[in-house]
Write a protein that holds these residues in place. Sequence first.
Motif, PDB file in Angstrom:
ATOM      1  N   ALA A 130      -2.671 -33.319 -35.275  1.00  0.00           N
ATOM      2  CA  ALA A 130      -2.020 -34.493 -35.279  1.00  0.00           C
ATOM      3  C   ALA A 130      -1.100 -34.641 -36.055  1.00  0.00           C
ATOM      4  O   ALA A 130       0.232 -34.009 -35.765  1.00  0.00           O
ATOM      5  CB  ALA A 130      -3.040 -35.500 -35.922  1.00  0.00           C
ATOM      6  N   VAL A 131      -0.885 -35.496 -37.477  1.00  0.00           N
ATOM      7  CA  VAL A 131       0.287 -35.105 -38.223  1.00  0.00           C
ATOM      8  C   VAL A 131       0.499 -34.289 -39.176  1.00  0.00           C
ATOM      9  O   VAL A 131       1.466 -34.000 -40.091  1.00  0.00           O
ATOM     10  CB  VAL A 131       0.565 -36.691 -38.597  1.00  0.00           C
ATOM     11  CG1 VAL A 131       0.782 -37.764 -37.521  1.00  0.00           C
ATOM     12  CG2 VAL A 131      -0.386 -36.934 -39.588  1.00  0.00           C
ATOM     13  N   VAL A 133      -7.177 -30.705 -37.907  1.00  0.00           N
ATOM     14  CA  VAL A 133      -7.697 -31.397 -36.715  1.00  0.00           C
ATOM     15  C   VAL A 133      -7.583 -33.269 -37.445  1.00  0.00           C
ATOM     16  O   VAL A 133      -8.243 -33.310 -38.345  1.00  0.00           O
ATOM     17  CB  VAL A 133      -8.941 -30.960 -36.217  1.00  0.00           C
ATOM     18  CG1 VAL A 133      -9.600 -32.091 -35.321  1.00  0.00           C
ATOM     19  CG2 VAL A 133      -8.858 -29.833 -35.585  1.00  0.00           C
ATOM     20  N   PHE A 134      -7.280 -33.883 -36.607  1.00  0.00           N
ATOM     21  CA  PHE A 134      -7.263 -35.384 -36.973  1.00  0.00           C
ATOM     22  C   PHE A 134      -8.725 -35.888 -37.280  1.00  0.00           C
ATOM     23  O   PHE A 134      -9.453 -35.651 -36.462  1.00  0.00           O
ATOM     24  CB  PHE A 134      -6.556 -36.145 -36.082  1.00  0.00           C
ATOM     25  CG  PHE A 134      -6.711 -37.789 -36.353  1.00  0.00           C
ATOM     26  CD1 PHE A 134      -6.476 -38.270 -37.544  1.00  0.00           C
ATOM     27  CD2 PHE A 134      -7.011 -38.639 -35.364  1.00  0.00           C
ATOM     28  CE1 PHE A 134      -6.656 -39.751 -37.613  1.00  0.00           C
ATOM     29  CE2 PHE A 134      -7.130 -39.726 -35.424  1.00  0.00           C
ATOM     30  CZ  PHE A 134      -7.057 -40.457 -36.440  1.00  0.00           C
ATOM     31  N   GLY A 135      -9.132 -36.379 -38.478  1.00  0.00           N
ATOM     32  CA  GLY A 135     -10.372 -36.766 -38.585  1.00  0.00           C
ATOM     33  C   GLY A 135     -11.135 -37.757 -37.758  1.00  0.00           C
ATOM     34  O   GLY A 135     -12.159 -37.685 -37.371  1.00  0.00           O
ATOM     35  N   GLY A 136     -10.193 -38.822 -37.248  1.00  0.00           N
ATOM     36  CA  GLY A 136     -10.691 -39.670 -36.276  1.00  0.00           C
ATOM     37  C   GLY A 136     -11.220 -38.714 -35.195  1.00  0.00           C
ATOM     38  O   GLY A 136     -11.800 -39.490 -34.276  1.00  0.00           O
ATOM     39  N   GLU A 176       3.535 -38.741 -31.669  1.00  0.00           N
ATOM     40  CA  GLU A 176       2.714 -38.069 -30.728  1.00  0.00           C
ATOM     41  C   GLU A 176       1.186 -38.283 -30.967  1.00  0.00           C
ATOM     42  O   GLU A 176       0.374 -38.531 -29.972  1.00  0.00           O
ATOM     43  CB  GLU A 176       2.946 -36.451 -31.032  1.00  0.00           C
ATOM     44  CG  GLU A 176       1.920 -35.758 -29.895  1.00  0.00           C
ATOM     45  CD  GLU A 176       2.175 -34.082 -30.197  1.00  0.00           C
ATOM     46  OE1 GLU A 176       1.509 -33.445 -29.625  1.00  0.00           O
ATOM     47  OE2 GLU A 176       3.061 -33.784 -30.987  1.00  0.00           O
ATOM     48  N   ALA A 177       0.789 -38.377 -32.160  1.00  0.00           N
ATOM     49  CA  ALA A 177      -0.478 -38.574 -32.536  1.00  0.00           C
ATOM     50  C   ALA A 177      -1.090 -39.905 -32.162  1.00  0.00           C
ATOM     51  O   ALA A 177      -2.176 -40.172 -32.002  1.00  0.00           O
ATOM     52  CB  ALA A 177      -0.722 -38.273 -33.903  1.00  0.00           C
ATOM     53  N   ASP A 212      -9.524 -44.175 -38.340  1.00  0.00           N
ATOM     54  CA  ASP A 212      -8.971 -43.062 -39.232  1.00  0.00           C
ATOM     55  C   ASP A 212      -7.705 -43.203 -39.452  1.00  0.00           C
ATOM     56  O   ASP A 212      -7.167 -42.298 -40.511  1.00  0.00           O
ATOM     57  CB  ASP A 212      -9.599 -41.795 -39.125  1.00  0.00           C
ATOM     58  CG  ASP A 212      -9.568 -40.834 -40.083  1.00  0.00           C
ATOM     59  OD1 ASP A 212      -9.702 -41.205 -41.304  1.00  0.00           O
ATOM     60  OD2 ASP A 212      -9.257 -39.661 -40.010  1.00  0.00           O
ATOM     61  N   MET A 213      -6.859 -44.065 -38.907  1.00  0.00           N
ATOM     62  CA  MET A 213      -5.392 -43.655 -38.780  1.00  0.00           C
ATOM     63  C   MET A 213      -4.761 -44.567 -40.094  1.00  0.00           C
ATOM     64  O   MET A 213      -3.852 -43.853 -40.546  1.00  0.00           O
ATOM     65  CB  MET A 213      -4.832 -44.298 -37.439  1.00  0.00           C
ATOM     66  CG  MET A 213      -5.021 -43.472 -36.373  1.00  0.00           C
ATOM     67  SD  MET A 213      -4.076 -44.230 -34.932  1.00  0.00           S
ATOM     68  CE  MET A 213      -4.560 -42.905 -33.728  1.00  0.00           C
ATOM     69  N   THR A 214      -5.194 -45.646 -40.463  1.00  0.00           N
ATOM     70  CA  THR A 214      -4.464 -46.378 -41.526  1.00  0.00           C
ATOM     71  C   THR A 214      -5.398 -46.944 -42.620  1.00  0.00           C
ATOM     72  O   THR A 214      -4.689 -47.725 -43.280  1.00  0.00           O
ATOM     73  CB  THR A 214      -3.747 -47.571 -40.728  1.00  0.00           C
ATOM     74  OG1 THR A 214      -4.618 -48.318 -40.112  1.00  0.00           O
ATOM     75  CG2 THR A 214      -2.873 -47.216 -39.885  1.00  0.00           C
TER      76      THR A 214
END
Length: 290
Positions: A29-30, A34-37, A155-156, A207-209
């Motif tokens: 992701a960013v 790996v992105f947790g969400g 992108e994420a 999980d993003m914000t």
Amino acid sequence: MGEALDDLLDLLDLERVEEDIFRGRSRSAVVPRVFGGQVAAQALAAAGRTVPEDRAPHSLHAYFLRAGDPDAPIVYTADRIRDGRSFTTRRVVAVQHGRPVFHLSASFQRDEEGLDHQADMPPAPDPETLPPGREALPRYADRFTDPGAVDRLLEARAAVDLRYAVEPPYATPGEPREPRSQVWFRVDGKLADDPLLHACLATYVSDMTLLDPVLLAHGRGGWAVGDVVGASLDHAMWFHRPFRADEWLLYDQESPTSSGGRGLGQARIWTRDGRLAISVVQEGVVRVPR
């Protein structure tokens, strides 16, 4: 439906390896993990694949154990803990390179009538009056110490139309503000009528914000600004009422406390017509670089 949403739905369409074992793709992701969400959403999808179709998720509780490797698949093993007359419980362990990276417990319930009350929805601007993230984010590029941060964030979040009702933390680093944030979100396309899919997508976005209010309280801009390092530690969600992830949802977030290198975020997710759909709580590592 856009290509980015197609890709996200593909991530949630896990390969069934055995009866209760699934394999999922992953992507960065960013940050280079790996992105947790994504892991949480895939684990919920794995649990849901073992549950009768008349039962929708009503809660999940999860721990992020290790950083996920975006270059390797993740194997999800679902344990059928309990199948009751009204409730079904599943436990899912996500494994990479022979080690657990994530653990989730989820409960599912048959639809039924009961006592019904809720808090009042907080005031918020209409989402159509706010700029889409793909337009707003590049305005803050000069704040980022990482030159590729804007592109990776875009992108994420490409599959999600996410709009800040207040300026995000990276807009005003160095200026402490009230530890509260609001964003509107919906996925960028029309979805099938599948409650599990909508719950998985809301889990992905949640999980993003959620730790933004922690940063706001201390005037920190986040990892891209270079003034904190952090990661999700645990995550809990309660699904109260039906909702659609392809319709506007208000994510009202706040942080009551931070200490010991950790910050707590808590939030409520509302449908546009004022129904309280989801409650969310997360604790994460929030450290100041030395």
